[in-house]
Design a protein around this motif. Structure first.
Motif, PDB file in Angstrom:
ATOM      1  N   LYS A 109       0.788  -1.400  -0.076  1.00 18.20           N
ATOM      2  CA  LYS A 109      -0.590  -0.065   0.119  1.00 18.20           C
ATOM      3  C   LYS A 109       1.126   0.919  -0.074  1.00 18.20           C
ATOM      4  N   THR A 110       2.054   0.985   0.768  1.00 15.69           N
ATOM      5  CA  THR A 110       2.865   2.440   0.685  1.00 15.69           C
ATOM      6  C   THR A 110       3.379   2.820  -0.482  1.00 15.69           C
ATOM      7  N   LEU A 111       4.129   1.260  -1.324  1.00 18.16           N
ATOM      8  CA  LEU A 111       4.909   1.867  -2.062  1.00 18.16           C
ATOM      9  C   LEU A 111       3.745   2.465  -3.827  1.00 18.16           C
ATOM     10  N   ILE A 112       2.270   1.411  -3.446  1.00 19.14           N
ATOM     11  CA  ILE A 112       1.508   2.593  -4.243  1.00 19.14           C
ATOM     12  C   ILE A 112       1.129   3.567  -4.124  1.00 19.14           C
ATOM     13  N   GLU A 113       1.005   4.359  -2.993  1.00 22.08           N
ATOM     14  CA  GLU A 113       1.052   5.451  -2.200  1.00 22.08           C
ATOM     15  C   GLU A 113       1.583   6.700  -3.062  1.00 22.08           C
ATOM     16  N   LEU A 114       3.687   6.148  -2.566  1.00 17.61           N
ATOM     17  CA  LEU A 114       4.529   6.642  -2.606  1.00 17.61           C
ATOM     18  C   LEU A 114       4.730   7.017  -4.706  1.00 17.61           C
ATOM     19  N   ALA A 115       4.333   5.909  -4.965  1.00 10.47           N
ATOM     20  CA  ALA A 115       3.966   5.626  -6.713  1.00 10.47           C
ATOM     21  C   ALA A 115       3.264   5.999  -7.474  1.00 10.47           C
ATOM     22  N   ASP A 116       2.008   6.209  -7.226  1.00 15.08           N
ATOM     23  CA  ASP A 116       1.202   6.606  -7.731  1.00 15.08           C
ATOM     24  C   ASP A 116       1.117   7.588  -7.439  1.00 15.08           C
ATOM     25  N   LYS A 117       0.449   8.551  -6.346  1.00 10.36           N
ATOM     26  CA  LYS A 117      -0.111   9.664  -5.857  1.00 10.36           C
ATOM     27  C   LYS A 117       0.971  10.496  -5.440  1.00 10.36           C
ATOM     28  N   GLU A 118       1.790   9.661  -4.721  1.00  9.16           N
ATOM     29  CA  GLU A 118       2.677  11.383  -4.075  1.00  9.16           C
ATOM     30  C   GLU A 118       3.311  11.437  -5.801  1.00  9.16           C
ATOM     31  N   GLY A 119       3.740  10.299  -6.731  1.00  3.41           N
ATOM     32  CA  GLY A 119       4.443  10.991  -7.961  1.00  3.41           C
ATOM     33  C   GLY A 119       5.779  10.677  -7.474  1.00  3.41           C
ATOM     34  N   CYS A 120       7.187   9.889  -6.345  1.00  2.00           N
ATOM     35  CA  CYS A 120       7.915   9.851  -6.389  1.00  2.00           C
ATOM     36  C   CYS A 120       8.560   8.592  -7.888  1.00  2.00           C
ATOM     37  N   CYS A 121       9.852   9.795  -8.803  1.00  2.00           N
ATOM     38  CA  CYS A 121      10.457   8.834  -9.556  1.00  2.00           C
ATOM     39  C   CYS A 121      11.153   7.721  -9.032  1.00  2.00           C
ATOM     40  N   LEU A 122      12.305   7.607  -7.704  1.00  2.00           N
ATOM     41  CA  LEU A 122      12.020   6.827  -7.144  1.00  2.00           C
ATOM     42  C   LEU A 122      12.117   6.568  -5.944  1.00  2.00           C
ATOM     43  N   ILE A 123      11.949   4.798  -5.659  1.00  2.00           N
ATOM     44  CA  ILE A 123      11.736   5.127  -4.206  1.00  2.00           C
ATOM     45  C   ILE A 123      13.047   4.002  -3.135  1.00  2.00           C
ATOM     46  N   CYS A 124      13.407   4.501  -2.166  1.00  2.00           N
ATOM     47  CA  CYS A 124      14.638   3.435  -1.782  1.00  2.00           C
ATOM     48  C   CYS A 124      13.889   2.637  -0.534  1.00  2.00           C
ATOM     49  N   THR A 125      13.993   1.747  -0.692  1.00  2.00           N
ATOM     50  CA  THR A 125      12.698   1.117   0.868  1.00  2.00           C
ATOM     51  C   THR A 125      14.543   0.835   1.370  1.00  2.00           C
ATOM     52  N   THR A 126      14.061   0.503   2.720  1.00  2.00           N
ATOM     53  CA  THR A 126      15.420  -0.417   3.769  1.00  2.00           C
ATOM     54  C   THR A 126      14.674  -1.347   4.584  1.00  2.00           C
ATOM     55  N   GLY A 127      15.283  -2.306   5.195  1.00  2.00           N
ATOM     56  CA  GLY A 127      14.908  -3.437   6.040  1.00  2.00           C
ATOM     57  C   GLY A 127      14.073  -4.769   5.184  1.00  2.00           C
ATOM     58  N   GLY A 128      13.719  -5.786   5.288  1.00  2.00           N
ATOM     59  CA  GLY A 128      13.492  -6.660   4.801  1.00  2.00           C
ATOM     60  C   GLY A 128      13.399  -7.382   3.818  1.00  2.00           C
ATOM     61  N   THR A 129      14.924  -7.141   4.268  1.00  2.00           N
ATOM     62  CA  THR A 129      15.156  -8.731   2.500  1.00  2.00           C
ATOM     63  C   THR A 129      15.898  -9.535   2.697  1.00  2.00           C
ATOM     64  N   GLY A 130      16.051  -9.811   4.698  1.00  2.00           N
ATOM     65  CA  GLY A 130      16.549 -10.369   4.665  1.00  2.00           C
ATOM     66  C   GLY A 130      15.964 -11.768   4.865  1.00  2.00           C
ATOM     67  N   PRO A 131      16.306 -13.487   5.350  1.00  2.00           N
ATOM     68  CA  PRO A 131      15.568 -14.740   5.167  1.00  2.00           C
ATOM     69  C   PRO A 131      14.550 -15.076   6.348  1.00  2.00           C
ATOM     70  N   ALA A 132      14.548 -13.820   6.980  1.00  2.00           N
ATOM     71  CA  ALA A 132      13.378 -14.017   7.715  1.00  2.00           C
ATOM     72  C   ALA A 132      11.619 -14.163   8.204  1.00  2.00           C
TER      73      ALA A 132
END
Length: 174
Positions: free
Chosen positions: A55-78
């Motif tokens: 939901k947040t990625l969609i909001e940042l891309a579609d509603k906020e109009g961000c051209c680049l979105i950098c996420t941090t965290g949540g990329t491990g095997p846990a």
């Protein structure tokens, strides 16, 4: 035109206020160091919940109009690490080379880099790049892939990002 850059920290503890988010500010500081063109950060700190990340990625891309979105965290095997799954769910094109290069760079520093599942993808006019959670790793990974980011944004018809060539030389063919 001022480019909007989404900075999304994905952390149960930081979103609950248990500890201070240092990863999002590390991304913002690196952008300020590298970019010479006008840009504005659109920052969010959320829990490791796949539907919330989507939901947040969609909001940042579609509603906020961000051209680049950098996420941090949540990329491990846990079990609660679901950022790559959320990224893949909202993207129309995946860009696996970003994750490949970031892992290759991280392996120079830690053997556990092979546990990282970072990826990147395109959603409309936004490039979404998954970064690790540690500020030092964020810098290593983002500096490795950033030379390709401005041209990728050009190709998806986003705003022109200019970099300080003394810090990071953006590559544009021709």
């Amino acid at each position: 035109m001022t480019a909007k850059i989404g900075i999304l920290t994905i952390s149960d503890r930081a979103s609950a206020g248990i500890y201070e988010d240092k990863s999002g500010p590390a991304i913002s500081a690196l952008m300020a160091e590298v970019l010479t063109s006008s840009w504005q950060a659109v920052a969010r700190v959320i829990a490791d919940e796949q539907d919330l990340i989507e939901k947040t990625l969609i909001e940042l891309a579609d509603k906020e109009g961000c051209c680049l979105i950098c996420t941090t965290g949540g990329t491990g095997p846990a079990k609660r690490d679901v950022t790559p799954e959320a990224t893949e769910a909202v993207c129309t094109k995946m860009m696996p080379g970003f994750g490949e290069l970031m892992r290759q760079e991280s392996l120079k520093y830690v053997p556990t880099a092979i546990l990282s599942r970072q990826t990147a993808g395109i959603r409309g006019g936004a490039l979404i790049v998954n970064l690790p959670g540690k500020p030092a790793s964020i810098r290593q990974c983002l500096m490795a892939v950033f030379p390709a980011i401005p041209y990728c944004i050009d190709l998806i018809e986003g705003p022109r990002l200019e970099t300080d060539p003394a810090i990071c030389k953006a590559f544009r063919p021709g």
